[in-house]
Scaffold this motif. Structure first.
Motif, PDB file in Angstrom:
ATOM      1  N   ARG A  94       8.936  20.139  -2.073  1.00 28.61           N
ATOM      2  CA  ARG A  94       9.867  20.759  -1.117  1.00 28.61           C
ATOM      3  C   ARG A  94       9.526  20.400   0.326  1.00 28.61           C
ATOM      4  N   GLY A  95       8.266  20.082   0.576  1.00 27.60           N
ATOM      5  CA  GLY A  95       7.846  19.732   1.926  1.00 27.60           C
ATOM      6  C   GLY A  95       8.139  18.287   2.308  1.00 27.60           C
ATOM      7  N   TYR A  96       8.647  17.517   1.367  1.00 25.19           N
ATOM      8  CA  TYR A  96       8.929  16.105   1.634  1.00 25.19           C
ATOM      9  C   TYR A  96      10.134  15.967   2.553  1.00 25.19           C
ATOM     10  N   ASN A  97      10.000  15.108   3.555  1.00 22.38           N
ATOM     11  CA  ASN A  97      11.076  14.819   4.488  1.00 22.38           C
ATOM     12  C   ASN A  97      11.265  13.310   4.511  1.00 22.38           C
ATOM     13  N   SER A  98      12.409  12.835   4.062  1.00 26.07           N
ATOM     14  CA  SER A  98      12.629  11.393   3.937  1.00 26.07           C
ATOM     15  C   SER A  98      12.688  10.677   5.285  1.00 26.07           C
ATOM     16  N   VAL A  99      12.847  11.416   6.366  1.00 21.96           N
ATOM     17  CA  VAL A  99      12.888  10.805   7.695  1.00 21.96           C
ATOM     18  C   VAL A  99      11.484  10.409   8.157  1.00 21.96           C
ATOM     19  N   VAL A 100      10.486  11.189   7.753  1.00 18.10           N
ATOM     20  CA  VAL A 100       9.094  10.929   8.139  1.00 18.10           C
ATOM     21  C   VAL A 100       8.549   9.796   7.280  1.00 18.10           C
ATOM     22  N   LYS A 101       7.840   8.873   7.902  1.00 20.82           N
ATOM     23  CA  LYS A 101       7.187   7.779   7.171  1.00 20.82           C
ATOM     24  C   LYS A 101       5.728   8.166   6.966  1.00 20.82           C
ATOM     25  N   TYR A 102       5.319   8.307   5.723  1.00 19.70           N
ATOM     26  CA  TYR A 102       4.011   8.853   5.370  1.00 19.70           C
ATOM     27  C   TYR A 102       2.917   7.806   5.183  1.00 19.70           C
ATOM     28  N   TYR A 103       3.271   6.533   5.221  1.00 20.80           N
ATOM     29  CA  TYR A 103       2.296   5.480   4.942  1.00 20.80           C
ATOM     30  C   TYR A 103       1.056   5.573   5.825  1.00 20.80           C
ATOM     31  N   ASP A 104       1.248   5.876   7.096  1.00 27.90           N
ATOM     32  CA  ASP A 104       0.122   5.904   8.036  1.00 27.90           C
ATOM     33  C   ASP A 104      -0.799   7.100   7.831  1.00 27.90           C
ATOM     34  N   ASN A 105      -0.350   8.108   7.113  1.00 28.50           N
ATOM     35  CA  ASN A 105      -1.173   9.290   6.877  1.00 28.50           C
ATOM     36  C   ASN A 105      -2.135   9.127   5.705  1.00 28.50           C
ATOM     37  N   VAL A 106      -1.886   8.118   4.894  1.00 29.43           N
ATOM     38  CA  VAL A 106      -2.774   7.853   3.764  1.00 29.43           C
ATOM     39  C   VAL A 106      -4.056   7.249   4.330  1.00 29.43           C
ATOM     40  N   PHE A 107      -5.201   7.606   3.752  1.00 27.82           N
ATOM     41  CA  PHE A 107      -6.492   7.164   4.266  1.00 27.82           C
ATOM     42  C   PHE A 107      -6.806   5.693   3.985  1.00 27.82           C
ATOM     43  N   PHE A 108      -5.937   4.979   3.279  1.00 34.41           N
ATOM     44  CA  PHE A 108      -6.168   3.567   2.983  1.00 34.41           C
ATOM     45  C   PHE A 108      -4.907   2.786   3.287  1.00 34.41           C
ATOM     46  N   ASN A 109      -4.994   1.469   3.185  1.00 29.69           N
ATOM     47  CA  ASN A 109      -3.854   0.608   3.472  1.00 29.69           C
ATOM     48  C   ASN A 109      -2.884   0.671   2.289  1.00 29.69           C
ATOM     49  N   PHE A 110      -1.942   1.561   2.394  1.00 28.38           N
ATOM     50  CA  PHE A 110      -0.980   1.836   1.340  1.00 28.38           C
ATOM     51  C   PHE A 110      -0.213   0.571   0.954  1.00 28.38           C
ATOM     52  N   LYS A 111       0.194  -0.183   1.954  1.00 31.11           N
ATOM     53  CA  LYS A 111       0.990  -1.392   1.709  1.00 31.11           C
ATOM     54  C   LYS A 111       0.228  -2.384   0.832  1.00 31.11           C
ATOM     55  N   ASN A 112      -1.050  -2.602   1.122  1.00 30.44           N
ATOM     56  CA  ASN A 112      -1.838  -3.547   0.327  1.00 30.44           C
ATOM     57  C   ASN A 112      -2.001  -3.096  -1.120  1.00 30.44           C
ATOM     58  N   VAL A 113      -2.185  -1.801  -1.327  1.00 31.37           N
ATOM     59  CA  VAL A 113      -2.335  -1.291  -2.694  1.00 31.37           C
ATOM     60  C   VAL A 113      -1.022  -1.448  -3.461  1.00 31.37           C
ATOM     61  N   ILE A 114       0.091  -1.112  -2.822  1.00 31.86           N
ATOM     62  CA  ILE A 114       1.402  -1.271  -3.468  1.00 31.86           C
ATOM     63  C   ILE A 114       1.649  -2.742  -3.797  1.00 31.86           C
ATOM     64  N   GLU A 115       1.340  -3.627  -2.863  1.00 34.93           N
ATOM     65  CA  GLU A 115       1.518  -5.064  -3.126  1.00 34.93           C
ATOM     66  C   GLU A 115       0.654  -5.514  -4.307  1.00 34.93           C
ATOM     67  N   ASN A 116      -0.556  -4.993  -4.393  1.00 39.17           N
ATOM     68  CA  ASN A 116      -1.438  -5.335  -5.510  1.00 39.17           C
ATOM     69  C   ASN A 116      -0.831  -4.865  -6.836  1.00 39.17           C
ATOM     70  N   ILE A 117      -0.290  -3.664  -6.847  1.00 36.93           N
ATOM     71  CA  ILE A 117       0.348  -3.140  -8.065  1.00 36.93           C
ATOM     72  C   ILE A 117       1.546  -4.008  -8.440  1.00 36.93           C
ATOM     73  N   GLU A 118       2.376  -4.333  -7.446  1.00 37.76           N
ATOM     74  CA  GLU A 118       3.553  -5.163  -7.706  1.00 37.76           C
ATOM     75  C   GLU A 118       3.145  -6.555  -8.204  1.00 37.76           C
ATOM     76  N   ASN A 119       2.108  -7.142  -7.623  1.00 38.44           N
ATOM     77  CA  ASN A 119       1.643  -8.461  -8.064  1.00 38.44           C
ATOM     78  C   ASN A 119       1.097  -8.413  -9.482  1.00 38.44           C
ATOM     79  N   ARG A 120       0.357  -7.350  -9.775  1.00 33.62           N
ATOM     80  CA  ARG A 120      -0.225  -7.211 -11.107  1.00 33.62           C
ATOM     81  C   ARG A 120       0.858  -7.056 -12.169  1.00 33.62           C
ATOM     82  N   MET A 121       1.929  -6.390 -11.823  1.00 35.72           N
ATOM     83  CA  MET A 121       3.009  -6.157 -12.789  1.00 35.72           C
ATOM     84  C   MET A 121       4.011  -7.302 -12.786  1.00 35.72           C
ATOM     85  N   GLY A 122       3.803  -8.256 -11.908  1.00 27.84           N
ATOM     86  CA  GLY A 122       4.670  -9.422 -11.867  1.00 27.84           C
ATOM     87  C   GLY A 122       6.042  -9.091 -11.315  1.00 27.84           C
TER      88      GLY A 122
END
Length: 160
Positions: A94-122
């Motif tokens: 319920r606290g999720y707001n689609s206008v706010v971008k949450y990537y920067d609040n994660v303690f790690f490089n979210f983009k790199n982890v997502i890219e790794n998952i996408e690459n691994r799954m082809g």
């Protein structure tokens, strides 16, 4: 965490420790000795992120036209309701707001982890930007919840 994903590709340790130290001090635990806590927290959050994506695939079938597994925010919500491991996170949705971008609040490089998952799954995986944002929100809330719980455990144990 995927063995192929090295920690230095997803986080700069000095920045991570600074972020966690800042958060811990904001919570009033200036004397908390974090040691390797930051590293273990990031590893745990990456494992959760990978598992959330992989578990979500179980709730969809390949798109007939593209041949991709398209994971949408609705699929993430269904997975969180159906999968016992993630039912706990429903209280945060319920606290999720689609206008706010949450990537920067994660303690790690979210983009790199997502890219790794996408690459691994082809070429099989298609995560919409909105899906990435809602998953980043869930990881963010979970990392703060775990940190708060850890601080309370240390406080109540008398080790702080």
């Amino acid at each position: 965490m995927n063995k192929k994903m090295e920690i230095n590709k997803i986080v700069v340790m000095t920045q991570l420790k600074r972020k966690i130290r800042s958060y811990i001090e904001e919570r009033g635990y200036e004397n908390f000795k974090s040691g390797n806590y930051a590293l273990y927290l990031v590893n745990s959050m990456v494992i959760v992120l990978e598992d959330m994506i992989e578990t979500s695939i179980k709730y969809i079938s390949k798109d007939e036209v593209t041949g991709l597994y398209k994971i949408t925010p609705d699929i993430i919500r269904i997975m969180m309701k159906e999968c016992d491991r993630y039912v706990y996170l429903n209280k945060y949705i319920r606290g999720y707001n689609s206008v706010v971008k949450y990537y920067d609040n994660v303690f790690f490089n979210f983009k790199n982890v997502i890219e790794n998952i996408e690459n691994r799954m082809g070429e099989r995986l298609n995560l919409t930007n909105e899906t990435k944002n809602i998953v980043a929100y869930m990881v963010t809330t979970l990392q703060y919840e775990i940190t708060d719980l850890s601080l309370k455990i240390v406080e109540y144990s008398g080790l702080s």
